[in-house]
Write an enzyme that holds these catalytic residues in place. Sequence first.
Site, short mmCIF file in Angstrom:
data_model
loop_
_atom_site.label_atom_id
_atom_site.label_comp_id
_atom_site.label_asym_id
_atom_site.label_seq_id
_atom_site.Cartn_x
_atom_site.Cartn_y
_atom_site.Cartn_z
CE LYS A 83 -11.55 47.46 -64.13
NZ LYS A 83 -10.77 47.27 -65.39
CG PHE A 155 -18.23 54.68 -68.55
CD1 PHE A 155 -17.51 55.72 -67.99
CD2 PHE A 155 -17.55 53.70 -69.25
CE1 PHE A 155 -16.14 55.80 -68.13
CE2 PHE A 155 -16.17 53.76 -69.39
CZ PHE A 155 -15.46 54.81 -68.83
NE ARG A 225 -6.39 56.14 -58.28
CZ ARG A 225 -6.50 55.41 -59.39
NH1 ARG A 225 -7.53 54.58 -59.52
NH2 ARG A 225 -5.61 55.49 -60.36
CE LYS A 231 -8.97 49.89 -59.90
NZ LYS A 231 -7.87 50.24 -60.82
#
Length: 304
Positions: A83, A155, A225, A231
């Site tokens: 991350k 990514f 989302r 995460k």
Amino acid sequence: MSKRVKKSEDEEVVTGWKPDDEEEKKEDRPRARRSGRNKTKVATYDLDVLIPKASAPEVSSNPMLASKYDGTQDVSGWIMSEKLDGIRCIWDGENMKSRAGNHFFVPDFFMKNFPKDMVLDGELFLARGEFQKTVSIVKKQDKSDRWKSLKYLIFDGPGIKGNFSKRLKVLEQKLSEVDSDYLELHKHEKCKDEEHLQKEMKRVVALGGEGMMIRDPKSIYEHRRVKTMLKVKEFHDDEATVMGSEKGTGRLEKLMGALVVKNKAGKTFKVGSGFTDKERAKPPKKGTVITYRYFELTKDGVPR
């Protein structure tokens, strides 16, 4: 917050993304394979895996957002990456813009040779722990040479058809053809299980990183989302005393929804995850000391 703890043992690292291959990890820096050099042509792609350029404004808006990993999801076989402590950035084939759609003032040398027919999703990144310096560079409108210290780490490719595994393979192929010192594919690796994830996360955190991202290889790119991109931040353990409980709602209407607890610092808060239905049917009594897990503390010192 959850009340389960696991420790890691083994890890597997893959450079780029090859679903069935394993390669040894070569570096700890959060980088992927550098884009190809010694080429001068601007890359353009007319492939059936790419959405037509006319759709670029649509696919470059409202980027996909991650949900939080709480330790209950089975992530075996998912794809993980560090991350990044950077600024989310979308390349729409002509401009670089923020998650909210605001254009960044980027010097021409930085964007030179970026692919014109691809939408890219990534982060502008300086180094671990250098978020504020990154902001100071990106938010200014002077297009200064300070941009030379940044990388645009990719990514995902919102305009590429197919699941995440396929999108990574296309990105690896196409970005390797781009002659740029600033554009790179972020490093991804296959996750064996939660122990592998936790071990890799601890390695990254020890180096000053934020944590990990973990993604379902079969997932499509969605402009909202999602629960297929999570995460992961480092868990901490602590103890708290049960002060009471609250009833659940919906499926948990007849069960305990959350415990109200007070920790050693005197902070009162709720612990609502990590329980089985059996435990919810007979929750701990008032005065019981429990162990809980949390990612971080809020500004008020409350675990979350």
